[in-house]
Design a protein around this motif. Structure first.
Motif, PDB file in Angstrom:
ATOM      1  N   UNK A  32       0.811  -1.208   0.000  1.00  0.00           N
ATOM      2  CA  UNK A  32       0.000   0.000   0.000  1.00  0.00           C
ATOM      3  C   UNK A  32       0.843   1.257   0.000  1.00  0.00           C
ATOM      4  N   UNK A  33       1.915   1.249   0.763  1.00  0.00           N
ATOM      5  CA  UNK A  33       2.813   2.405   0.803  1.00  0.00           C
ATOM      6  C   UNK A  33       3.463   2.610  -0.564  1.00  0.00           C
ATOM      7  N   UNK A  34       3.957   1.531  -1.159  1.00  0.00           N
ATOM      8  CA  UNK A  34       4.587   1.659  -2.473  1.00  0.00           C
ATOM      9  C   UNK A  34       3.582   2.080  -3.539  1.00  0.00           C
ATOM     10  N   UNK A  35       2.357   1.566  -3.468  1.00  0.00           N
ATOM     11  CA  UNK A  35       1.328   1.978  -4.416  1.00  0.00           C
ATOM     12  C   UNK A  35       1.040   3.467  -4.282  1.00  0.00           C
ATOM     13  N   UNK A  36       1.013   3.966  -3.055  1.00  0.00           N
ATOM     14  CA  UNK A  36       0.789   5.389  -2.839  1.00  0.00           C
ATOM     15  C   UNK A  36       1.912   6.236  -3.402  1.00  0.00           C
ATOM     16  N   UNK A  41       3.803   9.799  -7.732  1.00  0.00           N
ATOM     17  CA  UNK A  41       4.771  10.118  -8.786  1.00  0.00           C
ATOM     18  C   UNK A  41       4.083  10.223 -10.140  1.00  0.00           C
ATOM     19  N   UNK A  42       3.139   9.339 -10.403  1.00  0.00           N
ATOM     20  CA  UNK A  42       2.397   9.409 -11.670  1.00  0.00           C
ATOM     21  C   UNK A  42       1.587  10.694 -11.765  1.00  0.00           C
ATOM     22  N   UNK A  43       0.948  11.091 -10.677  1.00  0.00           N
ATOM     23  CA  UNK A  43       0.168  12.328 -10.690  1.00  0.00           C
ATOM     24  C   UNK A  43       1.065  13.545 -10.886  1.00  0.00           C
ATOM     25  N   UNK A  44       2.232  13.507 -10.285  1.00  0.00           N
ATOM     26  CA  UNK A  44       3.194  14.595 -10.473  1.00  0.00           C
ATOM     27  C   UNK A  44       3.661  14.666 -11.927  1.00  0.00           C
ATOM     28  N   UNK A  46       1.924  13.691 -14.543  1.00  0.00           N
ATOM     29  CA  UNK A  46       0.802  14.223 -15.323  1.00  0.00           C
ATOM     30  C   UNK A  46       0.730  15.739 -15.166  1.00  0.00           C
ATOM     31  N   UNK A  47       0.920  16.226 -13.955  1.00  0.00           N
ATOM     32  CA  UNK A  47       0.900  17.676 -13.717  1.00  0.00           C
ATOM     33  C   UNK A  47       1.951  18.384 -14.560  1.00  0.00           C
ATOM     34  N   UNK A  48       3.197  17.913 -14.505  1.00  0.00           N
ATOM     35  CA  UNK A  48       4.255  18.574 -15.246  1.00  0.00           C
ATOM     36  C   UNK A  48       4.071  18.424 -16.744  1.00  0.00           C
ATOM     37  N   UNK A  49       3.515  17.315 -17.189  1.00  0.00           N
ATOM     38  CA  UNK A  49       3.226  17.150 -18.629  1.00  0.00           C
ATOM     39  C   UNK A  49       2.216  18.188 -19.071  1.00  0.00           C
ATOM     40  N   UNK A  50       1.180  18.398 -18.257  1.00  0.00           N
ATOM     41  CA  UNK A  50       0.159  19.382 -18.625  1.00  0.00           C
ATOM     42  C   UNK A  50       0.678  20.810 -18.518  1.00  0.00           C
ATOM     43  N   UNK A  51       1.561  21.075 -17.598  1.00  0.00           N
ATOM     44  CA  UNK A  51       2.111  22.415 -17.455  1.00  0.00           C
ATOM     45  C   UNK A  51       3.044  22.746 -18.616  1.00  0.00           C
ATOM     46  N   UNK A  52       3.814  21.801 -19.054  1.00  0.00           N
ATOM     47  CA  UNK A  52       4.819  22.053 -20.071  1.00  0.00           C
ATOM     48  C   UNK A  52       4.291  21.944 -21.502  1.00  0.00           C
ATOM     49  N   UNK A  53       3.039  21.537 -21.667  1.00  0.00           N
ATOM     50  CA  UNK A  53       2.517  21.448 -23.035  1.00  0.00           C
ATOM     51  C   UNK A  53       1.516  22.527 -23.312  1.00  0.00           C
TER      52      UNK A  53
END
Length: 53
Positions: A32-36, A41-44, A46-53
């Protein structure tokens, strides 16, 4: 400083006790900790992908 040392030993003892008495639950907790962490990290990413495009 002595209290911190005692609390650290108590926490380690609890983790070892939990690991030996309920190994399946301990493994699920670690998963559970590793999944979190992976989800965060995946959400981060996605955030940077959306910010930089």
């Amino acid at each position: 400083m002595q209290v911190k040392k005692v609390l650290t030993y108590a926490l380690v003892a609890f983790v070892v006790f939990y690991l030996f008495t309920r190994p399946a639950d301990a493994a699920a907790a670690v998963n559970g900790v590793f999944d979190g962490i992976i989800n965060g990290a995946n959400q981060l990413a996605v955030f940077f992908t959306n910010v930089l495009t």
